[in-house]
Design a protein around this motif. Structure first.
Motif, PDB file in Angstrom:
ATOM      1  N   TYR A 156       0.825  -1.206   0.000  1.00 18.02           N
ATOM      2  CA  TYR A 156       0.000   0.000   0.000  1.00 18.02           C
ATOM      3  C   TYR A 156       0.862   1.261   0.000  1.00 18.02           C
ATOM      4  N   PHE A 157       0.223   2.376  -0.418  1.00 17.28           N
ATOM      5  CA  PHE A 157       0.761   3.700  -0.148  1.00 17.28           C
ATOM      6  C   PHE A 157       0.442   4.056   1.304  1.00 17.28           C
ATOM      7  N   SER A 158       1.357   4.784   1.967  1.00 10.30           N
ATOM      8  CA  SER A 158       1.065   5.275   3.311  1.00 10.30           C
ATOM      9  C   SER A 158      -0.008   6.365   3.217  1.00 10.30           C
ATOM     10  N   PRO A 159      -0.687   6.689   4.329  1.00 11.28           N
ATOM     11  CA  PRO A 159      -1.829   7.612   4.283  1.00 11.28           C
ATOM     12  C   PRO A 159      -1.465   9.011   3.782  1.00 11.28           C
ATOM     13  N   ALA A 160      -2.405   9.622   3.078  1.00 11.89           N
ATOM     14  CA  ALA A 160      -2.191  10.971   2.547  1.00 11.89           C
ATOM     15  C   ALA A 160      -2.191  12.009   3.655  1.00 11.89           C
ATOM     16  N   TYR A 161      -3.074  11.855   4.634  1.00 10.66           N
ATOM     17  CA  TYR A 161      -3.224  12.887   5.662  1.00 10.66           C
ATOM     18  C   TYR A 161      -1.974  13.028   6.521  1.00 10.66           C
ATOM     19  N   SER A 162      -1.424  11.920   6.975  1.00  7.72           N
ATOM     20  CA  SER A 162      -0.313  11.989   7.928  1.00  7.72           C
ATOM     21  C   SER A 162       1.063  11.911   7.292  1.00  7.72           C
ATOM     22  N   THR A 163       1.170  11.341   6.105  1.00  2.93           N
ATOM     23  CA  THR A 163       2.498  11.164   5.496  1.00  2.93           C
ATOM     24  C   THR A 163       2.612  11.741   4.090  1.00  2.93           C
ATOM     25  N   GLY A 164       1.503  12.227   3.534  1.00  2.00           N
ATOM     26  CA  GLY A 164       1.557  12.711   2.158  1.00  2.00           C
ATOM     27  C   GLY A 164       1.874  11.613   1.172  1.00  2.00           C
ATOM     28  N   GLN A 165       1.574  10.356   1.548  1.00  2.00           N
ATOM     29  CA  GLN A 165       1.857   9.167   0.725  1.00  2.00           C
ATOM     30  C   GLN A 165       3.338   9.089   0.353  1.00  2.00           C
ATOM     31  N   ARG A 166       4.150   9.435   1.327  1.00  2.00           N
ATOM     32  CA  ARG A 166       5.595   9.461   1.107  1.00  2.00           C
ATOM     33  C   ARG A 166       6.207   8.064   1.076  1.00  2.00           C
ATOM     34  N   TYR A 167       5.516   7.092   1.649  1.00  2.00           N
ATOM     35  CA  TYR A 167       6.069   5.749   1.794  1.00  2.00           C
ATOM     36  C   TYR A 167       5.196   4.702   1.100  1.00  2.00           C
ATOM     37  N   ILE A 168       5.844   3.566   0.852  1.00  2.00           N
ATOM     38  CA  ILE A 168       5.164   2.352   0.408  1.00  2.00           C
ATOM     39  C   ILE A 168       5.489   1.285   1.442  1.00  2.00           C
ATOM     40  N   TYR A 169       4.499   0.521   1.844  1.00  2.00           N
ATOM     41  CA  TYR A 169       4.762  -0.537   2.826  1.00  2.00           C
ATOM     42  C   TYR A 169       4.117  -1.834   2.372  1.00  2.00           C
ATOM     43  N   THR A 170       4.697  -2.947   2.803  1.00  2.00           N
ATOM     44  CA  THR A 170       4.254  -4.249   2.332  1.00  2.00           C
ATOM     45  C   THR A 170       4.495  -5.318   3.386  1.00  2.00           C
ATOM     46  N   GLY A 171       3.653  -6.336   3.378  1.00  2.00           N
ATOM     47  CA  GLY A 171       3.921  -7.527   4.162  1.00  2.00           C
ATOM     48  C   GLY A 171       5.010  -8.336   3.485  1.00  2.00           C
ATOM     49  N   SER A 172       5.386  -9.453   4.111  1.00  2.00           N
ATOM     50  CA  SER A 172       6.475 -10.255   3.560  1.00  2.00           C
ATOM     51  C   SER A 172       6.386 -11.679   4.097  1.00  2.00           C
ATOM     52  N   THR A 173       6.900 -12.609   3.324  1.00  2.00           N
ATOM     53  CA  THR A 173       6.871 -14.015   3.719  1.00  2.00           C
ATOM     54  C   THR A 173       7.723 -14.281   4.949  1.00  2.00           C
ATOM     55  N   ASP A 174       8.733 -13.470   5.190  1.00  2.00           N
ATOM     56  CA  ASP A 174       9.620 -13.687   6.333  1.00  2.00           C
ATOM     57  C   ASP A 174       9.029 -13.189   7.652  1.00  2.00           C
ATOM     58  N   GLY A 175       7.758 -12.792   7.664  1.00  2.00           N
ATOM     59  CA  GLY A 175       7.100 -12.367   8.888  1.00  2.00           C
ATOM     60  C   GLY A 175       7.312 -10.908   9.243  1.00  2.00           C
ATOM     61  N   CYS A 176       7.857 -10.123   8.327  1.00  2.00           N
ATOM     62  CA  CYS A 176       8.152  -8.708   8.588  1.00  2.00           C
ATOM     63  C   CYS A 176       7.268  -7.801   7.738  1.00  2.00           C
ATOM     64  N   VAL A 177       7.302  -6.525   8.082  1.00  2.00           N
ATOM     65  CA  VAL A 177       6.715  -5.470   7.251  1.00  2.00           C
ATOM     66  C   VAL A 177       7.845  -4.546   6.827  1.00  2.00           C
ATOM     67  N   TYR A 178       7.907  -4.223   5.539  1.00  2.00           N
ATOM     68  CA  TYR A 178       8.951  -3.360   5.001  1.00  2.00           C
ATOM     69  C   TYR A 178       8.331  -2.034   4.584  1.00  2.00           C
ATOM     70  N   ILE A 179       9.014  -0.938   4.945  1.00  2.00           N
ATOM     71  CA  ILE A 179       8.568   0.399   4.571  1.00  2.00           C
ATOM     72  C   ILE A 179       9.646   1.035   3.700  1.00  2.00           C
ATOM     73  N   TYR A 180       9.249   1.478   2.500  1.00  2.00           N
ATOM     74  CA  TYR A 180      10.182   2.083   1.543  1.00  2.00           C
ATOM     75  C   TYR A 180       9.826   3.548   1.326  1.00  2.00           C
ATOM     76  N   ASP A 181      10.840   4.364   1.089  1.00  2.00           N
ATOM     77  CA  ASP A 181      10.629   5.742   0.669  1.00  2.00           C
ATOM     78  C   ASP A 181      10.287   5.744  -0.818  1.00  2.00           C
ATOM     79  N   VAL A 182       9.185   6.392  -1.185  1.00  2.00           N
ATOM     80  CA  VAL A 182       8.719   6.356  -2.574  1.00  2.00           C
ATOM     81  C   VAL A 182       9.757   6.934  -3.526  1.00  2.00           C
ATOM     82  N   LEU A 183      10.344   8.082  -3.173  1.00  2.00           N
ATOM     83  CA  LEU A 183      11.236   8.774  -4.099  1.00  2.00           C
ATOM     84  C   LEU A 183      12.610   8.132  -4.181  1.00  2.00           C
TER      85      LEU A 183
END
Length: 403
Positions: free
Chosen positions: A317-344
Motif C-alpha cells: 500500500y501507499f502510506s496515508p495521505a493525511y499523515s504522510t503525504g503518501q511518502r512511503y510504500i509498505y508491504t507484508g512479507s513471507t519472512d514475517g516482517c513489514v517493510y517500509i520504503y521511501d517512494v522517491l
C-alpha cells in the motif's frame, strides 16, 4: 517551520497541509515490540481500517471475520462467522461503514450489515448474509470453480468491483442487485482490482499473466479492450493499490518486487509472452538467477526490493495521505516482517520484525502513526510510534534507523 508559523509567513496562521505531512511523516510506527490485538488459531488473511479509522476489520482463514472498535479500546464490535466456504480471500467496508462485503473461493460475494445490533453474526443463523452472485454460470455456483480474490467498494458505495479466477473483472450494481459489467481482462487469474479514483470510471487490474491493465469504462462499449497495458513484472501480480489521483498505482509481484506505475506511460501495443521461469511461488524459493532480471520494455518508473512474496498473495500500500503525504510504500512479507520504503529514493526506511509466519496483509491508520499487521501465525499486532518510556526509541524521530 515553527518560527514561520509564529510569524504567520503563510498568512494562514497555521501549518499548511503539506507542512503537516512533512512533520507527521517523521513519526513512523516502528515501536520495537508491538501490542497484540488478538490471537486466533487460524491464519490471519486480511487487515483493513475504515476510512475514518474508527473500525478495523480482520479476516481469518476459517471463515471468521472480526470487526474491532478502535475508539473503544479495540473491543470487538462485530464477530462474523461467514458462509461455510473456503478461505476468506478479501473484505471491504463500505464508505459509510454500514456494510461489509467478503469474498472467498466462490462466485458469490456476501454482504453483512455492520450497523445492526447483532454482535454475533452467524451467516443465515443469527443474521442474513445476502449473497451477491457475480457469475450466472450454474456450474460455477455448484462446484465453486470460480473464486473471487479481490473486492472493493466504489467511493459512493453503489458499486463493487471484483477480481476472479476466470480471468475476468466484474462490476456489481448494488442498487439493481445484479452484475452490470463483465470484462474478459487477462489470460490468467486476476488477483487484484481497484477503482483508480473517486470517479469510478477507471479500473486497475493485476494478474498472474504478469500484467497490470488500465480499463476506462467510458470506452468499453465501443473499444471493448483495455485502455492500456503496463509491463515490467516477470512473474504474476499479487496486489495493486491506487494513489487515488487517477495516475499512479503500485503492484506487488511474485518476482519479489513492488513497482510504481504512471498510467501516462502505459502501452497500447503488447505481444503476449511466455513465462520466464518454471517455478511455483507457493512452495519454491525464487531463483537467484532471476532476482536481477529486468524486462527490456519495463514501463515502471520505480522498483522496490527487499521483501519476499511467496506462499500467499502478499499485499502492499501507499502510506496515508493525511499523515504522510503518501511518502512511503509498505508491504507484508513471507519472512514475517513489514517493510517500509521511501517512494522517491526507494530506500528501505524501516523493517518491522515480530511475526513467526508470513504477513499477508497490513494497514496504516489513516490519521495516526499506527500500523496493524495480520499474519499466518494467527496474530493481529498493532505497531505505534515509540514513546519516551521505551529505551529502544530513537533520540530523534527525524533520523530514521535502517534495519
Amino acid at each position: 517551520m515553527m518560527l514561520g508559523r509564529e510569524c504567520n509567513y503563510s498568512g494562514r496562521g497555521r501549518f499548511s497541509l503539506s507542512d503537516s505531512c512533512h512533520v507527521l511523516s517523521r513519526f513512523l510506527p516502528v515501536r520495537r515490540t508491538p501490542s497484540v490485538v488478538d490471537k486466533m488459531k487460524s491464519r490471519a488473511y486480511v487487515s483493513q481500517f475504515s476510512d475514518d479509522g474508527s473500525l478495523f476489520v480482520a479476516g481469518f482463514q476459517k471463515s471468521h471475520i472480526k470487526i474491532y472498535d478502535v475508539d473503544r479500546g479495540w473491543k470487538v464490535h462485530k464477530d462474523i462467522r461467514a458462509w461455510s466456504l473456503k478461505n476468506i480471500t478479501d473484505t471491504c467496508l463500505s464508505p459509510d461503514r454500514r456494510f461489509l462485503i467478503y469474498s472467498s473461493i466462490s462466485p458469490i460475494v456476501h454482504i453483512v450489515d455492520v450497523g445492526s445490533a447483532t454482535k454475533e453474526s452467524h451467516a443465515n443463523v443469527t443474521e442474513i448474509h445476502e449473497g451477491l452472485e457475480l457469475s450466472s454460470n450454474d456450474d460455477d455456483y455448484h462446484d465453486y470453480s470460480l473464486g473471487i480474490f479481490s473486492v472493493k467498494f466504489s467511493s459512493d458505495g453503489r458499486e463493487i468491483v471484483a477480481a476472479s479466477s476466470d480471468d475476468a473483472i466484474y462490476v456489481y450494481d448494488l442498487e439493481a442487485r445484479k452484475p452490470s459489467l463483465r470484462i474478459e481482462a487477462h489470460r490468467a487469474d486476476v488477483n487484484s482490482v481497484c477503482f483508480a479514483d473517486e470517479s469510478g470510471n477507471i479500473i486497475y487490474s493485476g494478474s498472474d499473466d504478469n500484467l497490470c491493465k488500465v480499463w476506462d469504462r467510458r470506452c468499453l462499449a465501443t473499444e471493448g479492450k483495455a485502455a492500456g497495458v503496463l509491463m515490467g513484472h516477470i512473474e504474476g501480480i499479487t496486489f495493486i493499490d491506487t494513489r487515488g489521483d487517477g495516475r499512479y498505482f503500485i503492484s506487488n509481484g511474485k518476482d519479489q518486487s513492488i513497482k510504481l506505475w504512471d498510467i501516462r506511460k502505459m502501452s497500447s501495443n503488447y505481444v503476449p509472452r511466455s513465462r520466464y521461469l518454471e517455478w511455483n511461488y507457493r512452495w519454491m524459493e525464487f531463483p537467484e538467477k532471476a532476482r536481477n532480471m529486468r524486462l527490456r520494455d519495463d514501463l515502471s518508473i520505480a522498483t522496490y526490493k527487499g521483501h519476499t512474496v511467496l506462499r500467499t498473495l502478499i499485499r502492499c500500500y501507499f502510506s496515508p495521505a493525511y499523515s504522510t503525504g503518501q511518502r512511503y510504500i509498505y508491504t507484508g512479507s513471507t519472512d514475517g516482517c513489514v517493510y517500509i520504503y521511501d517512494v522517491l529514493s526507494g530506500n528501505q526506511v524501516a523493517k518491522l520484525d515480530f511475526h513467526e509466519d508470513p504477513v499477508r496483509d497490513c494497514n496504516w491508520h489513516p490519521f495516526y502513526p499506527m500500523l496493524v499487521t495480520s499474519s499466518w501465525d494467527g496474530t493481529i499486532a498493532r505497531w505505534e510510534f515509540p514513546d519516551n518510556r521505551e529505551s529502544t526509541a530513537p533520540a530523534r524521530p527525524v533520523r530514521r534507523r535502517r534495519f
